[in-house]
Design a protein around this motif. Sequence first.
Motif, short mmCIF file in Angstrom:
data_model
loop_
_atom_site.label_atom_id
_atom_site.label_comp_id
_atom_site.label_asym_id
_atom_site.label_seq_id
_atom_site.Cartn_x
_atom_site.Cartn_y
_atom_site.Cartn_z
N ALA A 1 -2.16 1.47 -7.56
CA ALA A 1 -2.39 0.32 -8.43
C ALA A 1 -3.74 0.46 -9.09
O ALA A 1 -4.54 1.32 -8.74
CB ALA A 1 -2.32 -0.98 -7.63
N ASP A 2 -4.02 -0.42 -10.03
CA ASP A 2 -5.29 -0.46 -10.71
C ASP A 2 -6.29 -1.27 -9.87
O ASP A 2 -5.89 -2.16 -9.11
CB ASP A 2 -5.10 -1.11 -12.09
N PRO B 1 -2.39 5.55 -11.14
CA PRO B 1 -3.66 4.93 -10.76
C PRO B 1 -3.69 4.76 -9.23
O PRO B 1 -2.72 4.29 -8.64
CB PRO B 1 -3.65 3.59 -11.47
N THR B 2 -4.79 5.16 -8.61
CA THR B 2 -4.90 5.12 -7.16
C THR B 2 -6.22 4.47 -6.77
O THR B 2 -7.26 4.79 -7.32
CB THR B 2 -4.83 6.54 -6.57
N GLY C 1 0.82 -1.20 0.00
CA GLY C 1 0.00 0.00 0.00
C GLY C 1 0.86 1.25 0.00
O GLY C 1 2.08 1.20 0.16
N LYS C 2 0.21 2.38 -0.16
CA LYS C 2 0.92 3.65 -0.12
C LYS C 2 1.39 3.91 1.30
O LYS C 2 0.68 3.66 2.26
CB LYS C 2 -0.03 4.76 -0.59
N TYR C 3 2.62 4.41 1.44
CA TYR C 3 3.21 4.64 2.75
C TYR C 3 2.42 5.70 3.51
O TYR C 3 2.08 6.73 2.96
CB TYR C 3 4.68 5.07 2.60
N ARG C 4 2.14 5.42 4.79
CA ARG C 4 1.38 6.36 5.63
C ARG C 4 2.35 7.10 6.54
O ARG C 4 2.75 6.59 7.58
CB ARG C 4 0.34 5.61 6.43
N ILE C 5 2.71 8.29 6.14
CA ILE C 5 3.71 9.06 6.88
C ILE C 5 3.13 9.67 8.16
O ILE C 5 3.87 10.05 9.06
CB ILE C 5 4.33 10.15 5.98
#
Length: 162
Positions: free
Chosen positions: A136-137, A116-117, A33-37
């Motif tokens: 990602a798609d 793509p999100t 997943g996208k990094y959660r800062i």
Amino acid sequence: MEMQDSFYSIINILLLVYACYSWYWQAKLELRGKYRISILIWTLIIIWLGFSWNYFEKSDTGINIFLALLLLISIIDGYTGFASKRIVVSGYFKRTVSYSEVESLLLLKINGLKKPTVACIMGTSKGRQYYLRFNADVNQVLGVLKQHMDHNIRVEVRELQK
């Protein structure tokens, strides 16, 4: 002073065990997943407040190891995604969720961004919801989920414009 030394020793051991546990699951991710800062930012704010309000003393034995482990855990816990046996979520108190607990799934395809999100909101049988975001798609996210979900769940896909 002995009591405080043993306190930091126990806490440091617990944090080290948790760091290893989180690192293990982070290494098992198949779809990251996208990094959660935000978790790192909150940790830095808490450390700053701890020193500002004199909860932490620079001279305490074990404080350096404690702070290093706390920062390491915050960095590791920012990674989320899907592993082969569990879903890895961001948070200190619950790091993984079993695929069998997931009852509903809402995928939000976010249009208008460079990459793509997809935002993924999972509802569990325990009444909790978890949020993950992927670069990602939608089909890629669904493909990974279908490989690991062994039961029927409600899946809803929506599109959002940014």
